[in-house]
Design a protein around this motif. Structure first.
Motif, mmCIF file in Angstrom:
data_model
loop_
_atom_site.group_PDB
_atom_site.id
_atom_site.type_symbol
_atom_site.label_atom_id
_atom_site.label_comp_id
_atom_site.label_asym_id
_atom_site.label_seq_id
_atom_site.Cartn_x
_atom_site.Cartn_y
_atom_site.Cartn_z
ATOM 1 N N LEU A 1 56.400 41.139 52.473
ATOM 2 C CA LEU A 1 57.532 41.582 53.275
ATOM 3 C C LEU A 1 58.806 40.822 52.906
ATOM 4 N N ILE A 2 58.695 39.519 52.690
ATOM 5 C CA ILE A 2 59.856 38.726 52.276
ATOM 6 C C ILE A 2 60.403 39.262 50.953
ATOM 7 N N VAL A 3 59.513 39.515 49.997
ATOM 8 C CA VAL A 3 59.934 40.049 48.702
ATOM 9 C C VAL A 3 60.657 41.382 48.892
ATOM 10 N N ALA A 4 60.124 42.257 49.745
ATOM 11 C CA ALA A 4 60.751 43.562 49.999
ATOM 12 C C ALA A 4 62.111 43.406 50.681
ATOM 13 N N LEU A 5 62.209 42.497 51.636
ATOM 14 C CA LEU A 5 63.486 42.252 52.320
ATOM 15 C C LEU A 5 64.541 41.764 51.333
ATOM 16 N N LYS A 6 64.166 40.849 50.484
ATOM 17 C CA LYS A 6 65.119 40.266 49.533
ATOM 18 C C LYS A 6 65.500 41.252 48.435
ATOM 19 N N ALA A 7 64.691 42.283 48.225
ATOM 20 C CA ALA A 7 64.999 43.312 47.233
ATOM 21 C C ALA A 7 65.896 44.409 47.819
ATOM 22 N N ASP A 8 66.056 44.443 49.126
ATOM 23 C CA ASP A 8 66.834 45.465 49.805
ATOM 24 C C ASP A 8 68.277 44.986 49.970
ATOM 25 N N GLU A 9 69.198 45.715 49.387
ATOM 26 C CA GLU A 9 70.600 45.309 49.404
ATOM 27 C C GLU A 9 71.163 45.104 50.815
ATOM 28 N N GLY A 10 70.725 45.923 51.754
ATOM 29 C CA GLY A 10 71.233 45.816 53.116
ATOM 30 C C GLY A 10 70.585 44.735 53.959
ATOM 31 N N LEU A 11 69.451 44.204 53.504
ATOM 32 C CA LEU A 11 68.703 43.223 54.304
ATOM 33 C C LEU A 11 68.608 41.845 53.654
ATOM 34 N N ARG A 12 68.930 41.759 52.378
ATOM 35 C CA ARG A 12 68.656 40.528 51.620
ATOM 36 C C ARG A 12 69.350 39.275 52.146
ATOM 37 N N ASP A 13 70.471 39.434 52.849
ATOM 38 C CA ASP A 13 71.206 38.265 53.325
ATOM 39 C C ASP A 13 70.729 37.755 54.681
ATOM 40 N N ILE A 14 69.796 38.462 55.300
ATOM 41 C CA ILE A 14 69.260 38.010 56.592
ATOM 42 C C ILE A 14 68.281 36.868 56.333
ATOM 43 N N PRO A 15 68.495 35.705 56.946
ATOM 44 C CA PRO A 15 67.545 34.607 56.738
ATOM 45 C C PRO A 15 66.173 34.925 57.332
ATOM 46 N N VAL A 16 65.146 34.433 56.658
ATOM 47 C CA VAL A 16 63.763 34.641 57.088
ATOM 48 C C VAL A 16 63.145 33.280 57.397
ATOM 49 N N MET A 17 62.507 33.194 58.557
ATOM 50 C CA MET A 17 61.762 31.993 58.933
ATOM 51 C C MET A 17 60.285 32.366 58.986
ATOM 52 N N ALA A 18 59.499 31.777 58.105
ATOM 53 C CA ALA A 18 58.059 32.016 58.071
ATOM 54 C C ALA A 18 57.378 31.105 59.080
ATOM 55 N N VAL A 19 56.529 31.684 59.911
ATOM 56 C CA VAL A 19 55.736 30.924 60.879
ATOM 57 C C VAL A 19 54.282 31.248 60.562
ATOM 58 N N THR A 20 53.531 30.243 60.126
ATOM 59 C CA THR A 20 52.212 30.550 59.597
ATOM 60 C C THR A 20 51.207 29.430 59.774
ATOM 61 N N ALA A 21 49.953 29.825 59.778
ATOM 62 C CA ALA A 21 48.871 28.838 59.823
ATOM 63 C C ALA A 21 48.623 28.241 58.447
ATOM 64 N N TYR A 22 49.145 28.902 57.394
ATOM 65 C CA TYR A 22 49.068 28.295 56.059
ATOM 66 C C TYR A 22 49.869 27.008 56.094
ATOM 67 N N ALA A 23 49.268 25.917 55.724
ATOM 68 C CA ALA A 23 49.984 24.651 55.832
ATOM 69 C C ALA A 23 49.985 23.855 54.538
ATOM 70 N N GLY A 24 49.443 24.419 53.482
ATOM 71 C CA GLY A 24 49.400 23.701 52.219
ATOM 72 C C GLY A 24 50.749 23.658 51.530
ATOM 73 N N ARG A 25 50.969 22.619 50.764
ATOM 74 C CA ARG A 25 52.239 22.443 50.049
ATOM 75 C C ARG A 25 52.506 23.625 49.114
ATOM 76 N N ASP A 26 51.484 24.083 48.411
ATOM 77 C CA ASP A 26 51.659 25.216 47.501
ATOM 78 C C ASP A 26 52.053 26.475 48.255
ATOM 79 N N ASP A 27 51.491 26.671 49.442
ATOM 80 C CA ASP A 27 51.829 27.840 50.249
ATOM 81 C C ASP A 27 53.300 27.812 50.649
ATOM 82 N N GLU A 28 53.768 26.662 51.113
ATOM 83 C CA GLU A 28 55.169 26.559 51.510
ATOM 84 C C GLU A 28 56.087 26.811 50.323
ATOM 85 N N GLU A 29 55.783 26.250 49.186
ATOM 86 C CA GLU A 29 56.614 26.452 47.994
ATOM 87 C C GLU A 29 56.646 27.927 47.596
#
Length: 120
Positions: free
Chosen positions: A64-92
């Motif tokens: 979804l983040i990739v799709a939002l950032k690819a959309d010209e009308g939505l790409r500038d909206i900041p996204v905050m991910a809230v997730t149970a994934y907590a690994g460093r690689d996941d965050e990166e």
């Protein structure tokens, strides 16, 4: 005018918690239960911020983040991910896709609201 936050979360309890918390802090919160609806709802709601889970059925938060950032009308909206994934690689990986912030579950209410405030 209240800042508008689109909340994309498939877990009903988390969705209610995030929306109630945002509304208590005078944000206009719009719930979305399925990532498949999120792009259309974002276009219609015109949020100042999108808060989303990463681990969702059908369309993952990462997709979804990739799709939002690819959309010209939505790409500038900041996204905050809230997730149970907590690994460093996941965050990166999530930040590399375009998320402006990353909050791990279980959330700290103060940290959640601090992150929201920093993005809007």
């Amino acid at each position: 005018m209240a800042k508008r936050v689109l909340v994309v979360e498939d877990n009903e309890l988390n969705l209610k918690l995030f929306c109630d918390l945002l509304r208590a802090h005078e944000y206009a919160a719009e719930p979305v239960r399925d990532g498949r609806e999120a792009l259309d709802r974002a276009r219609a709601f015109a949020p100042d911020l999108i808060v989303m889970d990463i681990q969702m059925p059908y369309v993952t938060g990462h997709e979804l983040i990739v799709a939002l950032k690819a959309d010209e009308g939505l790409r500038d909206i900041p996204v905050m991910a809230v997730t149970a994934y907590a690994g460093r690689d996941d965050e990166e990986r999530i930040r590399a896709a375009g998320a402006a912030a990353y909050v791990s579950k279980p959330i700290s209410l103060a940290r959640f609201m601090d992150a929201v405030g920093a993005l809007v």
